[in-house]
Design a protein around this motif. Sequence first.
Motif, PDB file in Angstrom:
ATOM      1  N   SER A 133       0.816  -1.212   0.000  1.00 26.89           N
ATOM      2  CA  SER A 133       0.000   0.000   0.000  1.00 26.89           C
ATOM      3  C   SER A 133       0.852   1.266   0.000  1.00 26.89           C
ATOM      4  O   SER A 133       0.380   2.342  -0.361  1.00 26.89           O
ATOM      5  N   SER A 134       2.125   1.146   0.386  1.00 26.60           N
ATOM      6  CA  SER A 134       3.037   2.285   0.392  1.00 26.60           C
ATOM      7  C   SER A 134       3.823   2.392  -0.910  1.00 26.60           C
ATOM      8  O   SER A 134       4.663   3.285  -1.045  1.00 26.60           O
ATOM      9  N   HIS A 135       3.564   1.466  -1.845  1.00 26.46           N
ATOM     10  CA  HIS A 135       4.262   1.463  -3.139  1.00 26.46           C
ATOM     11  C   HIS A 135       5.779   1.452  -2.933  1.00 26.46           C
ATOM     12  O   HIS A 135       6.522   2.187  -3.578  1.00 26.46           O
ATOM     13  N   MET A 136       6.212   0.591  -2.023  1.00 30.21           N
ATOM     14  CA  MET A 136       7.614   0.484  -1.667  1.00 30.21           C
ATOM     15  C   MET A 136       8.080  -0.947  -1.882  1.00 30.21           C
ATOM     16  O   MET A 136       7.306  -1.895  -1.689  1.00 30.21           O
ATOM     17  N   SER A 137       9.321  -1.119  -2.290  1.00 31.43           N
ATOM     18  CA  SER A 137       9.859  -2.463  -2.449  1.00 31.43           C
ATOM     19  C   SER A 137      10.241  -3.032  -1.084  1.00 31.43           C
ATOM     20  O   SER A 137      10.430  -2.292  -0.115  1.00 31.43           O
ATOM     21  N   VAL A 138      10.375  -4.357  -1.021  1.00 28.78           N
ATOM     22  CA  VAL A 138      10.788  -4.998   0.219  1.00 28.78           C
ATOM     23  C   VAL A 138      12.181  -4.516   0.610  1.00 28.78           C
ATOM     24  O   VAL A 138      12.480  -4.308   1.794  1.00 28.78           O
ATOM     25  N   GLU A 139      13.040  -4.311  -0.385  1.00 32.42           N
ATOM     26  CA  GLU A 139      14.403  -3.834  -0.126  1.00 32.42           C
ATOM     27  C   GLU A 139      14.376  -2.449   0.526  1.00 32.42           C
ATOM     28  O   GLU A 139      15.144  -2.167   1.449  1.00 32.42           O
ATOM     29  N   GLU A 140      13.500  -1.587   0.047  1.00 34.16           N
ATOM     30  CA  GLU A 140      13.362  -0.253   0.640  1.00 34.16           C
ATOM     31  C   GLU A 140      12.811  -0.346   2.060  1.00 34.16           C
ATOM     32  O   GLU A 140      13.251   0.362   2.969  1.00 34.16           O
ATOM     33  N   ALA A 141      11.828  -1.225   2.251  1.00 29.98           N
ATOM     34  CA  ALA A 141      11.227  -1.395   3.583  1.00 29.98           C
ATOM     35  C   ALA A 141      12.242  -1.929   4.582  1.00 29.98           C
ATOM     36  O   ALA A 141      12.216  -1.565   5.762  1.00 29.98           O
ATOM     37  N   ASP A 142      13.160  -2.769   4.108  1.00 29.97           N
ATOM     38  CA  ASP A 142      14.156  -3.353   4.995  1.00 29.97           C
ATOM     39  C   ASP A 142      15.111  -2.307   5.573  1.00 29.97           C
ATOM     40  O   ASP A 142      15.811  -2.573   6.549  1.00 29.97           O
ATOM     41  N   LYS A 143      15.134  -1.139   4.979  1.00 27.28           N
ATOM     42  CA  LYS A 143      15.995  -0.060   5.493  1.00 27.28           C
ATOM     43  C   LYS A 143      15.311   0.732   6.611  1.00 27.28           C
ATOM     44  O   LYS A 143      15.952   1.524   7.296  1.00 27.28           O
ATOM     45  N   LYS A 144      14.007   0.498   6.788  1.00 33.21           N
ATOM     46  CA  LYS A 144      13.243   1.247   7.794  1.00 33.21           C
ATOM     47  C   LYS A 144      13.287   0.520   9.137  1.00 33.21           C
ATOM     48  O   LYS A 144      12.288   0.013   9.638  1.00 33.21           O
ATOM     49  N   SER A 145      14.446   0.471   9.718  1.00 30.45           N
ATOM     50  CA  SER A 145      14.628  -0.245  10.978  1.00 30.45           C
ATOM     51  C   SER A 145      14.405   0.673  12.176  1.00 30.45           C
ATOM     52  O   SER A 145      14.356   1.899  12.048  1.00 30.45           O
TER      53      SER A 145
END
Length: 338
Positions: A68-80
């Motif tokens: 729903s955020s139009h973000m890749s899993v790789e990008e999400a993995d940086k949101k620690s």
Amino acid sequence: MMASPKSNSEVHKRLFLYSHPRTRSNLFMRLLETHPQMVAKQYPFMFAFQAGPEAQWSEEKRALRIQSSHMSVEEADKKSYQAGLDEMEELLAKANEEGKICIIKEHTVHLFESEFVNAKISSPRHGVPRPVIVDRRLDVTNSGEADVPLPVPNPTLLPDRLLASMSPILIIRHPIFAYTSYIRAASIFGGTGIDSEFPLMATYRWQRIIYDLYRDYYDKTDPEGRKHWPIVIDGDKLVEDTKGQMEKFCALTGIDETQIQYSWNASNEPIEDVYRAFVGTIKESTGVIKTPKSSEALNVEEYVEKWTEEFDETVAQRLKEAVEASIEDYEYLFKASI
């Protein structure tokens, strides 16, 4: 209800808004952001909680949140959580260097680890490991600065010395309105009102835990100087008497209320679907939107009928149970509100 505070000469430079979904926290932040001395950061840990590599949600909900955020899993993995803490501390340092006031806003439940949260709710929920966070002290400008002791247990993921250094603000709103609004908005990422995450977002237990934590801390360290803290804002009172509420808030924090603007230009920036559901109204507004106030006492049974019609009978029952379970905590906090 708390007595009106007298003007406080001390300017509180590090504010933390412990918020709860759908309590008018976006309006409160919008008002403060009009102040020329204010710098703000919202939700340093929310995405980490929902969709980061240490997400406290299920894998299914994490995937929906990322999509729903139009973000890749790789990008999400940086949101620690570590990234969130580092960014928060960097902003505190920057505000200090510029002589400005910094306010950080986060939904309170996002500051707790899964084990702590799961122990406080009755619904079964998956457990995940505690996020690994190192306090790099990026906000500390003086290397010789000593940590402020915290003589009370700290249930949050924030470092003790950071928790102690922040001036706490809590925001609440009657659960009938807050929880209904949450279900409507959360549908954008699969929230239904009957899923395992609803009990996390439909309780004031987290707000009360933080309130009691700080009160215990201040009672041990500065009971007279901090007798009005934490500051508790009621979202509906903020709409009904915006200027009056901000005057009381500014008297406690030492902020110049005359620098706050009560109207602004609507934002023309595009808003993605998830954020539109939660912040679209405030982004597109030009000031406080007044809502009709009922002079009658709220009756949850009357709302059950409305919820059944809008959602279904199962969701209506869950809402009723959540509201009734929250009333004691809400009224406890409301009595402390400004």
